[in-house]
Scaffold this motif. Structure first.
Motif, mmCIF file in Angstrom:
data_model
loop_
_atom_site.group_PDB
_atom_site.id
_atom_site.type_symbol
_atom_site.label_atom_id
_atom_site.label_comp_id
_atom_site.label_asym_id
_atom_site.label_seq_id
_atom_site.Cartn_x
_atom_site.Cartn_y
_atom_site.Cartn_z
ATOM 1 N N SER A 32 0.837 -1.191 0.000
ATOM 2 C CA SER A 32 0.000 0.000 0.000
ATOM 3 C C SER A 32 0.875 1.245 0.000
ATOM 4 N N LEU A 33 0.751 1.987 -1.070
ATOM 5 C CA LEU A 33 1.464 3.250 -1.186
ATOM 6 C C LEU A 33 0.490 4.415 -1.082
ATOM 7 N N SER A 34 -0.727 4.141 -0.632
ATOM 8 C CA SER A 34 -1.784 5.158 -0.625
ATOM 9 C C SER A 34 -1.409 6.398 0.182
ATOM 10 N N LYS A 35 -0.559 6.247 1.189
ATOM 11 C CA LYS A 35 -0.182 7.424 1.983
ATOM 12 C C LYS A 35 0.620 8.439 1.168
ATOM 13 N N TYR A 36 1.085 8.024 -0.004
ATOM 14 C CA TYR A 36 1.857 8.939 -0.856
ATOM 15 C C TYR A 36 1.006 9.563 -1.973
ATOM 16 N N GLN A 37 -0.285 9.220 -2.014
ATOM 17 C CA GLN A 37 -1.151 9.806 -3.035
ATOM 18 C C GLN A 37 -1.333 11.303 -2.823
ATOM 19 N N PHE A 38 -1.454 11.695 -1.574
ATOM 20 C CA PHE A 38 -1.620 13.099 -1.226
ATOM 21 C C PHE A 38 -0.632 13.387 -0.099
ATOM 22 N N LEU A 39 0.436 14.047 -0.457
ATOM 23 C CA LEU A 39 1.510 14.262 0.512
ATOM 24 C C LEU A 39 1.093 15.281 1.568
ATOM 25 N N VAL A 40 1.516 15.026 2.788
ATOM 26 C CA VAL A 40 1.168 15.855 3.934
ATOM 27 C C VAL A 40 1.825 17.229 3.776
ATOM 28 N N PRO A 41 1.051 18.311 4.014
ATOM 29 C CA PRO A 41 1.606 19.661 3.821
ATOM 30 C C PRO A 41 2.901 19.936 4.590
ATOM 31 N N HIS A 42 3.038 19.432 5.814
ATOM 32 C CA HIS A 42 4.276 19.733 6.549
ATOM 33 C C HIS A 42 5.487 19.040 5.917
ATOM 34 N N GLU A 43 5.278 17.910 5.235
ATOM 35 C CA GLU A 43 6.396 17.264 4.525
ATOM 36 C C GLU A 43 6.795 18.113 3.313
ATOM 37 N N LEU A 44 5.794 18.616 2.593
ATOM 38 C CA LEU A 44 6.067 19.463 1.427
ATOM 39 C C LEU A 44 6.757 20.760 1.844
ATOM 40 N N LYS A 45 6.318 21.330 2.962
ATOM 41 C CA LYS A 45 6.949 22.562 3.453
ATOM 42 C C LYS A 45 8.398 22.311 3.840
ATOM 43 N N ALA A 46 8.669 21.167 4.445
ATOM 44 C CA ALA A 46 10.047 20.835 4.834
ATOM 45 C C ALA A 46 10.936 20.708 3.599
ATOM 46 N N VAL A 47 10.408 20.076 2.542
ATOM 47 C CA VAL A 47 11.177 19.944 1.300
ATOM 48 C C VAL A 47 11.378 21.327 0.671
ATOM 49 N N GLN A 48 10.334 22.149 0.665
ATOM 50 C CA GLN A 48 10.437 23.488 0.089
ATOM 51 C C GLN A 48 11.465 24.330 0.846
ATOM 52 N N LYS A 49 11.443 24.271 2.162
ATOM 53 C CA LYS A 49 12.407 25.021 2.979
ATOM 54 C C LYS A 49 13.831 24.571 2.668
ATOM 55 N N MET A 50 14.016 23.267 2.564
ATOM 56 C CA MET A 50 15.341 22.733 2.267
ATOM 57 C C MET A 50 15.804 23.185 0.880
ATOM 58 N N LYS A 51 14.911 23.096 -0.090
ATOM 59 C CA LYS A 51 15.248 23.497 -1.463
ATOM 60 C C LYS A 51 15.634 24.980 -1.520
ATOM 61 N N GLU A 52 14.867 25.817 -0.843
ATOM 62 C CA GLU A 52 15.168 27.251 -0.827
ATOM 63 C C GLU A 52 16.508 27.535 -0.152
ATOM 64 N N GLN A 53 16.773 26.852 0.954
ATOM 65 C CA GLN A 53 18.057 27.043 1.641
ATOM 66 C C GLN A 53 19.199 26.579 0.746
ATOM 67 N N PHE A 54 18.987 25.478 0.024
ATOM 68 C CA PHE A 54 20.031 24.988 -0.870
ATOM 69 C C PHE A 54 20.262 25.965 -2.025
ATOM 70 N N GLU A 55 19.182 26.540 -2.556
ATOM 71 C CA GLU A 55 19.326 27.530 -3.630
ATOM 72 C C GLU A 55 20.151 28.726 -3.154
ATOM 73 N N ASP A 56 19.946 29.140 -1.898
ATOM 74 C CA ASP A 56 20.748 30.235 -1.337
ATOM 75 C C ASP A 56 22.220 29.838 -1.262
ATOM 76 N N ILE A 57 22.482 28.605 -0.863
ATOM 77 C CA ILE A 57 23.864 28.109 -0.797
ATOM 78 C C ILE A 57 24.466 28.084 -2.201
ATOM 79 N N MET A 58 23.671 27.642 -3.171
ATOM 80 C CA MET A 58 24.149 27.562 -4.570
ATOM 81 C C MET A 58 24.523 28.941 -5.105
#
Length: 186
Positions: A32-58
């Motif tokens: 069952s991969l159903s928990k990945y059909q709609f990703l939890v907002p706090h997981e998406l925010k964590a990825v977005q925060k990381m991506k933005e911080q990495f872009e600043d480093i880049m």
């Protein structure tokens, strides 16, 4: 009196036959991969925060990369479900390897939540692949991309692989979602 002794016997026979028809391990072994059909907002925010911080480093680095690993001429939905599982498993292998690299303390802390989430997703996908299609052979499209991935691992710098992977994590998450949706992903 005959009815009273017949009832427990009937229950015993029915219980044994139903137990054989539905093994106890069947529920544990379902994929069952159903928990990945709609990703939890706090997981998406964590990825977005990381991506933005990495872009600043880049921006502060002089890193120049032309890795086009995530630029494909096909859409994930075009693949069969087992191909999707293989694709996302390979993407998650790369992502977890790149997020596990040593880095600055501030960024190391920011990436912990995304790394834990992606690692769990990878383990779930591995379990599904082992159960549903352990001997699946990838299609031509996927085989070509997997070869491109292996070539990139050998020829690209670790810094460029890290950059392209982190900058394309939302594509990986979309591929994960598509895989979780199975036949409903179009």
């Amino acid at each position: 009196m005959l009815c009273l002794s017949f009832t427990p016997l009937l229950a015993l026979v029915l219980g044994a036959s139903l137990g054989a028809a539905f093994p106890q391990d069947a529920l544990k072994k379902s994929c069952s991969l159903s928990k990945y059909q709609f990703l939890v907002p706090h997981e998406l925010k964590a990825v977005q925060k990381m991506k933005e911080q990495f872009e600043d480093i880049m921006l502060l680095s002089d890193r120049k990369c032309n890795t086009r690993l995530f630029h494909r001429k096909w859409n994930t939905a075009e693949l069969s479900v087992p191909d999707r599982v293989m694709l996302v498993e390979a993407e998650l292998d790369l992502a977890t390897a790149m997020l596990g690299l040593p880095t600055a303390p501030g960024f190391a802390e920011t990436r912990q939540r995304p790394l834990a989430f992606l690692t769990q997703a990878r383990e779930d996908l591995r379990g599904c692949m082992a159960m549903e299609a352990p001997s699946h052979q990838p299609s031509g499209k996927l085989r070509h991309w997997l070869q491109k991935l292996q070539t990139a691992k050998k020829t690209e710098t670790v810094g460029c692989l890290e950059a392209t992977t982190i900058l394309h994590l939302f594509q990986v998450l979309n591929d994960l979602r598509c895989t979780a949706l199975r036949e409903q992903c179009t």
